[in-house]
Design a protein around this motif. Structure first.
Motif, PDB file in Angstrom:
ATOM      1  N   GLN A  93      39.521  37.399  42.509  1.00 58.57           N
ATOM      2  CA  GLN A  93      39.840  36.080  41.970  1.00 58.57           C
ATOM      3  C   GLN A  93      41.279  36.003  41.476  1.00 58.57           C
ATOM      4  O   GLN A  93      41.976  35.003  41.680  1.00 58.57           O
ATOM      5  N   GLU A  94      41.725  37.047  40.797  1.00 57.41           N
ATOM      6  CA  GLU A  94      43.035  37.014  40.164  1.00 57.41           C
ATOM      7  C   GLU A  94      44.177  37.181  41.156  1.00 57.41           C
ATOM      8  O   GLU A  94      45.262  36.645  40.934  1.00 57.41           O
ATOM      9  N   ALA A  95      43.974  37.934  42.211  1.00 54.07           N
ATOM     10  CA  ALA A  95      45.066  38.248  43.131  1.00 54.07           C
ATOM     11  C   ALA A  95      44.983  37.468  44.442  1.00 54.07           C
ATOM     12  O   ALA A  95      45.939  36.807  44.843  1.00 54.07           O
ATOM     13  N   LEU A  96      43.854  37.549  45.111  1.00 56.20           N
ATOM     14  CA  LEU A  96      43.759  36.980  46.458  1.00 56.20           C
ATOM     15  C   LEU A  96      43.739  35.460  46.451  1.00 56.20           C
ATOM     16  O   LEU A  96      44.436  34.817  47.251  1.00 56.20           O
TER      17      LEU A  96
ATOM     18  N   ILE B 221      40.189  53.386  35.838  1.00 59.91           N
ATOM     19  CA  ILE B 221      40.690  53.112  37.197  1.00 59.91           C
ATOM     20  C   ILE B 221      40.937  51.624  37.380  1.00 59.91           C
ATOM     21  O   ILE B 221      41.959  51.202  37.941  1.00 59.91           O
ATOM     22  N   ASN B 222      40.003  50.804  36.899  1.00 58.86           N
ATOM     23  CA  ASN B 222      40.168  49.359  37.022  1.00 58.86           C
ATOM     24  C   ASN B 222      41.382  48.870  36.246  1.00 58.86           C
ATOM     25  O   ASN B 222      42.148  48.025  36.726  1.00 58.86           O
ATOM     26  N   ASN B 223      41.594  49.379  35.036  1.00 65.86           N
ATOM     27  CA  ASN B 223      42.663  48.868  34.192  1.00 65.86           C
ATOM     28  C   ASN B 223      44.045  49.276  34.682  1.00 65.86           C
ATOM     29  O   ASN B 223      45.019  48.551  34.469  1.00 65.86           O
ATOM     30  N   ILE B 224      44.135  50.442  35.299  1.00 65.69           N
ATOM     31  CA  ILE B 224      45.422  50.825  35.901  1.00 65.69           C
ATOM     32  C   ILE B 224      45.817  49.794  36.953  1.00 65.69           C
ATOM     33  O   ILE B 224      46.987  49.403  37.064  1.00 65.69           O
ATOM     34  N   LEU B 225      44.839  49.341  37.718  1.00 67.90           N
ATOM     35  CA  LEU B 225      45.084  48.286  38.698  1.00 67.90           C
ATOM     36  C   LEU B 225      45.254  46.931  38.018  1.00 67.90           C
ATOM     37  O   LEU B 225      46.098  46.119  38.423  1.00 67.90           O
ATOM     38  N   GLU B 226      44.480  46.674  36.961  1.00 66.29           N
ATOM     39  CA  GLU B 226      44.495  45.376  36.280  1.00 66.29           C
ATOM     40  C   GLU B 226      45.862  45.048  35.703  1.00 66.29           C
ATOM     41  O   GLU B 226      46.334  43.909  35.797  1.00 66.29           O
TER      42      GLU B 226
END
Length: 794
Positions: free
Chosen positions: A509-512, A580-585
């Protein structure tokens, strides 16, 4: 038309750089941009724009309009706004915007020197805030009715299509235009790209470009991610230890042993459609049940980090000033007309929460009951390692996640609607009220199914011959049971599906979605020469960043914080998934903010607001939930009680635990409506089997207290309650000690705040003394002597 011609300068658009952020004269900087599409059939919109823009000029703003013939789509007008220094100075006093007290009092090791305050980019950050303040309060009708004002209403009724400040140039390459700053390019190159994930965030540059509120969010997100590293290491060690010591797990061996678990016949898990089954069938899922104080340190150290940022960014006294001075335009226009019933609003929230709980439990129970209709003899259809219970848990978790996503859409609008009805006084009050309502809705939405599995499932099932039914016996939906290994595996499955699904869906939702919308919206402009696609048109084609743009970001992280704290005892790998998610977030949020969204209006914030109270409440609640999970959801306490008090050989081991934990029921006593139908029993079941086992501690048939709870049940219950009380008291005591030992404000910051206040008092004192001295020197020495009034000043 005359005013429009008057605003046009001698420099043509085609002679300006594509990255120009100035009026046509190349001198006055654009502080804000309004856009609209002219509708010749709607005279009201034309009149509103004319009055609104005239009122803006009346308060001192300068406007310049770009005709639709010069826009790339040929139909959009752009009104560029510049605020002269006199207007900025006036509203700086209104909004209490501060400047450094003394130049030599700035910390030497700051990321950026004091000179950044005078740069055009920093000037635009503060100027667009003041311009937006004017736009939100300017009237657009002649008679100036109190509720007919503000750019927000004009955007809602279609008078204007957009209102936004400009980004600095292009983000993907450094601009060759000498007057265009490169802060946006720096942020993209050194912060917003994923390859920068190992680098420290440039928090001061983020604050400089986007304002304190957004800077504080990324500081919090980065700090939270750093702290997750320690929790992830601990959780991973626990998980790996569970894997390495699985072979030593005696009770799992008994379940998998064909001579022990294979000879234990279990009672049907549902009425009519479920047959008898062997305990060894759950062998391959029992290992997950064997895998069994980050929050306080995180919250306390964040308070210290936040206090340091408050001082460095001059936000120490901001909250009080905002409460007193920065009123919401909606409050100013409606406060004299409406009075809300707070009790009614509160009742509505509670009713919604209760309704969601009932709905979630009903859907989950009904779906699980339907899925369990598959006979045990057909296990080979779904695979040798998947039991009906596990298949039910996975599919029900997936459906539950879909329902959560659908309900999220509704909850957000309900929460905003309720908050708007209350007409909060300030922006801070509005955000805090909305935050609490939205979090309550989402708390129930995301966690209710996990609470159900952890604390309700398998606790109220009754026993064979006297089962409890959901919605009563007429519903024919028997309350769900946990398998003999407990409900821990189902709770873990629920957490993995919901937590992972939420994070994946959130990043999509946030990127694509913004990227696709921007790509589609600017498809025509990409074919035009650079001189035809101006800086304001480029930003116009980006996605708007609303006033509550950070709300969803905070909510996403706080919900994640709940998953890794409230239920960490059941899933030690949750912190690792969150890390892992937050590094990407961090990089996704930085990328979309820098490249896909219009530049937000810079706003101040002295803390993360109501989210801090929510985090503290969840940290306290997590102590309780994890104590109950260990005591009532896992089998740790029953195993310990068995090992120390009921082991028949007197040895400290778990041999015989499975047989001890299962009660015996006489098959002949099954009511007709509960017995398996013909063909539902497996092929090995025959008339020689007269009893079945079920998970409980009850006396067998024929005993004087048949089917009543045994004394071991009460011993286990007492041990569980004792464990909860002891664990809660110990953890809360540790939390209290740690909170007392770690000061909320670093000593260095406290010292500098005291010194700053002392310098202010010293300056004011010296000023008053000098003023009095000059007055006294003007007096006639024949009337009185100045030295008698004040001491000699040196």
């Amino acid at each position: 038309m005359g005013s429009f011609q008057q605003d046009r300068a001698e420099i043509d658009k085609h002679q300006q750089s594509k990255d120009s952020i100035f009026f046509r004269d190349g001198v006055r900087r654009i502080d804000f941009v309004l856009s609209y599409v002219e509708d010749n059939d709607d005279a009201r919109k034309l009149e509103r724009r004319a009055i609104f823009e005239a009122n803006l000029r009346h308060v001192g703003l300068e406007l310049e309009t770009e005709d639709k013939s010069e826009s790339e789509d040929g139909k959009t007008y752009f009104v560029k706004i510049h605020a002269p220094w006199e207007v900025l100075a006036t509203y700086a006093d209104v909004l209490k915007i501060k400047a450094p007290f003394r130049a030599d009092d700035i910390l030497e090791n700051r990321e950026m020197p004091m000179g950044w305050l005078a740069t055009p980019s920093a000037s635009q950050k503060t100027s667009c805030t003041r311009v937006y303040y004017i736009l939100s309060r300017c009237s657009y009708i002649q008679d100036c009715e109190c509720d007919k004002k503000g750019i927000k209403r004009l955007l809602n009724n279609g008078t204007y299509t957009a209102a936004f400040p400009l980004h600095d140039c292009r983000y993907w390459k450094s601009s060759s235009y000498s007057n265009c700053e490169s802060d946006r390019y720096k942020l993209y190159r050194y912060w917003a790209r994923f390859l920068c994930f190992f680098k420290e965030q440039p928090i001061n540059l983020i604050r400089k470009y986007y304002g304190e509120k957004i800077g504080l969010y990324f500081a919090w997100l980065g700090f939270y991610t750093e702290m997750l590293l320690f929790a992830a290491v601990v959780g991973t060690i626990c998980f790996v230890y569970g894997l390495l010591t699985y072979e030593e797990n005696e009770w799992s061996k008994e379940i998998c042993d064909k001579k022990i678990g294979g000879n234990i016949v279990m009672c049907p898990l549902c009425d009519r459609k479920c047959g008898y089954w062997q305990l060894s069938k759950i062998c391959n899922s029992t290992w997950l049940n064997y895998l069994v104080l980050f929050m306080t340190l995180f919250l306390e150290f964040w308070k210290r980090r936040q206090a340091r940022l408050e001082y460095e960014w001059d936000l120490v006294d901001f909250e009080e000033e905002q409460q007193k001075l920065q009123l919401r335009p909606e409050y100013e226009s409606k406060c004299s007309k409406r009075k809300l019933n707070v009790i009614t609003q509160l009742t509505l929230i509670i009713a919604c929460i209760v309704g969601v709980i009932a709905y979630r439990l009903a859907v989950y129970a009904a779906f699980a009951s339907i899925m369990k209709d598959s006979p045990t003899s057909h296990l080979h259809v779904v695979g040798p390692y998947i039991t009906p219970q596990l298949a039910t848990s996975v599919t029900a978790s997936c459906i539950n996640f879909i329902i959560i996503m659908i309900l999220n859409f509704m909850y957000e609008r309900v929460a905003i609607w309720i908050t708007d009805l209350e007409v909060p006084k300030t922006h801070l009050e509005y955000e805090n009220k909305l935050t609490m309502k939205m979090f309550l809705f989402q708390f129930v939405n995301y966690y209710s199914s996990c609470f159900y599995v952890a604390f309700f499932k398998g606790k109220f099932v009754g026993y064979p011959g006297n089962y409890a039914y959901f919605f009563g016996s007429l519903s024919k939906l028997r309350n769900e049971e946990c398998d003999p290994g407990g409900c821990l595996i189902e709770l873990t499955t629920q957490l993995v599906v919901v937590m992972t699904g939420k994070q994946v869906w959130g990043n999509i939702q946030e990127a694509l979605v913004p990227w696709l919308m921007n790509w589609w919206g600017s498809r025509k402009a990409r074919c035009h020469p650079e001189s035809l696609y101006s800086r304001w048109e480029q930003d116009h084609d980006l996605q708007p960043f609303g006033q509550l743009g950070l709300f969803d970001e905070y909510l996403e992280m706080v919900i994640q914080f709940g998953f890794i704290t409230l239920f960490v005892a059941s899933f030690p790998l949750a912190p690792l998934l969150a890390l892992i998610n937050n590094i990407l977030e961090v990089r996704v949020d930085a990328w979309k903010l820098t490249t896909q969204f219009r530049r937000p209006v810079a706003a101040k914030a002295h803390c993360i607001g109501a989210w801090e109270e929510i985090l503290n409440a969840m940290a306290a609640l997590s102590v309780v939930t994890n104590a109950f999970i260990v005591a009532f959801t896992s089998d740790m306490i029953p195993r310990l009680v068995y090992m120390y008090a009921y082991q028949p050989d007197g040895e400290m081991n778990m041999k015989g635990y499975i047989n001890n934990s299962l009660s015996v029921f006489n098959i002949s006593e099954f009511p007709a409506e509960s017995r398996p139908e013909d063909g539902e029993n497996p092929s090995w079941f025959n008339g020689s089997v007269t009893t079945c086992r079920y998970r409980d501690y009850r006396y067998p048939s024929g005993h004087e207290k048949q089917y009543f709870h045994t004394m071991q049940f009460w011993h286990i219950l007492a041990a569980k309650l004792a464990f909860i009380i002891i664990m809660e008291h110990v953890v809360f005591m540790v939390k209290f000690v740690v909170a007392r030992l770690i000061s909320d404000v670093p000593s260095e910051v406290r010292a500098r705040v005291k010194r700053e206040r002392y310098l202010v008092q010293e300056y004011l004192h010296n000023y008053e003394v000098e003023k009095l001295k000059m007055q006294l020197q003007k007096q006639d020495h024949d009337e009185y002597c100045p030295c008698m009034l004040i001491p000699k000043i040196t």
